[in-house]
Design a protein around this motif. Structure first.
Motif, short mmCIF file in Angstrom:
data_model
loop_
_atom_site.label_atom_id
_atom_site.label_comp_id
_atom_site.label_asym_id
_atom_site.label_seq_id
_atom_site.Cartn_x
_atom_site.Cartn_y
_atom_site.Cartn_z
N ALA A 55 0.83 -1.21 0.00
CA ALA A 55 0.00 0.00 0.00
C ALA A 55 0.86 1.26 0.00
N VAL A 56 1.89 1.28 0.81
CA VAL A 56 2.78 2.44 0.86
C VAL A 56 3.45 2.64 -0.50
N ASN A 57 3.93 1.56 -1.08
CA ASN A 57 4.61 1.61 -2.37
C ASN A 57 3.70 2.11 -3.48
N LYS A 58 2.41 1.83 -3.37
CA LYS A 58 1.46 2.20 -4.42
C LYS A 58 0.67 3.48 -4.07
N GLY A 59 1.06 4.16 -3.00
CA GLY A 59 0.40 5.41 -2.64
C GLY A 59 -0.98 5.24 -2.03
N MET A 60 -1.25 4.06 -1.51
CA MET A 60 -2.55 3.78 -0.89
C MET A 60 -2.44 4.10 0.61
N THR A 61 -2.34 5.38 0.92
CA THR A 61 -2.03 5.81 2.29
C THR A 61 -3.13 5.48 3.29
N ASN A 62 -4.39 5.59 2.88
CA ASN A 62 -5.49 5.27 3.81
C ASN A 62 -5.46 3.80 4.19
N GLU A 63 -5.24 2.96 3.21
CA GLU A 63 -5.19 1.52 3.47
C GLU A 63 -4.00 1.18 4.36
N ASP A 105 2.60 -15.07 -7.90
CA ASP A 105 2.10 -14.73 -9.22
C ASP A 105 0.92 -13.74 -9.19
N ASP A 106 0.60 -13.18 -8.02
CA ASP A 106 -0.46 -12.18 -7.93
C ASP A 106 -0.02 -10.90 -8.63
N SER A 107 -0.88 -10.37 -9.46
CA SER A 107 -0.56 -9.11 -10.15
C SER A 107 -0.73 -7.94 -9.19
N ASP A 108 -0.15 -6.81 -9.54
CA ASP A 108 -0.33 -5.61 -8.72
C ASP A 108 -1.80 -5.20 -8.66
N GLN A 109 -2.52 -5.40 -9.75
CA GLN A 109 -3.94 -5.06 -9.77
C GLN A 109 -4.69 -5.93 -8.76
N PHE A 110 -4.39 -7.23 -8.76
CA PHE A 110 -5.03 -8.13 -7.80
C PHE A 110 -4.71 -7.71 -6.38
N LYS A 111 -3.44 -7.41 -6.12
CA LYS A 111 -3.02 -7.01 -4.77
C LYS A 111 -3.72 -5.72 -4.35
N VAL A 115 -6.11 -5.38 -1.15
CA VAL A 115 -5.82 -4.40 -0.10
C VAL A 115 -7.04 -3.50 0.13
N GLN A 116 -7.66 -3.05 -0.93
CA GLN A 116 -8.85 -2.19 -0.81
C GLN A 116 -10.00 -2.95 -0.14
N LYS A 117 -10.23 -4.18 -0.56
CA LYS A 117 -11.33 -4.97 0.02
C LYS A 117 -11.07 -5.30 1.49
N LEU A 118 -9.84 -5.66 1.81
CA LEU A 118 -9.50 -5.97 3.20
C LEU A 118 -9.64 -4.72 4.07
N ASN A 119 -9.22 -3.60 3.55
CA ASN A 119 -9.37 -2.33 4.26
C ASN A 119 -10.84 -2.06 4.57
N GLN A 120 -11.68 -2.21 3.56
CA GLN A 120 -13.12 -1.99 3.77
C GLN A 120 -13.69 -2.98 4.77
N PHE A 121 -13.24 -4.22 4.70
CA PHE A 121 -13.72 -5.22 5.65
C PHE A 121 -13.38 -4.81 7.07
N PHE A 122 -12.14 -4.40 7.32
CA PHE A 122 -11.73 -4.00 8.66
C PHE A 122 -12.57 -2.85 9.17
N LEU A 123 -12.93 -1.92 8.29
CA LEU A 123 -13.68 -0.74 8.71
C LEU A 123 -15.18 -1.00 8.83
N LYS A 124 -15.67 -2.07 8.20
CA LYS A 124 -17.11 -2.36 8.23
C LYS A 124 -17.49 -3.50 9.16
N ASP A 125 -16.57 -4.40 9.46
CA ASP A 125 -16.87 -5.50 10.36
C ASP A 125 -17.06 -4.92 11.76
#
Length: 150
Positions: A55-63, A105-111, A115-125
């Motif tokens: 997330a840090v490497n891809k600029g996903m600071t909120n995540e 073999d996970d692509s950056d898009q998959f990752k 990361v976005q889905k896991l972030n949302q899960f943590f904030l919604k669970d």
């Protein structure tokens, strides 16, 4: 070591030099109480750190910030398990059930999507979010956060 609790311990045990810099000498770090947990219990932390680094490497600071928050609360769970459980803030087992490792073999898009889905899960669970938000009301955690604000 890279948690609010680790910082707190090092500030308590270490020496502050001019300019407010902490001196991290082996004699201070060696005195840190580090819980011994099985390798399998370490995996969720490793997976979350991989998510943080991605997330840090891809600029996903909120995540990245959410995952750092989760790791900090899980570290509190290691040291103050009973206190965290009494306050319904113990999230370690819940997080361990949902966090998964990246595959080679996970692509950056998959990752990024993961990361976005896991972030949302943590904030919604409800249970995990309660543990995150209310962990600061647990006495030892409250002391640590109060001391680190100084």
């Amino acid at each position: 070591l890279n948690s609010m609790l680790g910082d707190y311990y090092l500030h308590t045990l270490g020496v502050t030099r001019s300019g407010g810099f902490m001196e991290y000498k082996p004699m201070f770090v060696e005195n840190l109480p580090i819980p011994q947990i099985p390798a399998s219990a370490q995996l969720p932390y490793e997976y979350l750190v991989d998510c943080i680094l991605f997330a840090v490497n891809k600029g996903m600071t909120n995540e990245a910030a959410t995952f750092e928050w989760v790791v900090n609360v899980m570290v509190y769970g290691l040291y103050f398990e009973e206190d965290m459980k009494k306050a319904n803030c113990y999230i370690n087992d819940l997080v361990a059930k949902v966090v998964k490792p990246f595959k080679d073999d996970d692509s950056d898009q998959f990752k990024a999507e993961y990361v976005q889905k896991l972030n949302q899960f943590f904030l919604k669970d409800k249970e995990i979010y309660h543990g995150l938000v209310h962990s600061r009301t647990v006495k030892p955690v409250e002391i640590i956060h109060g001391a680190m604000k100084k």
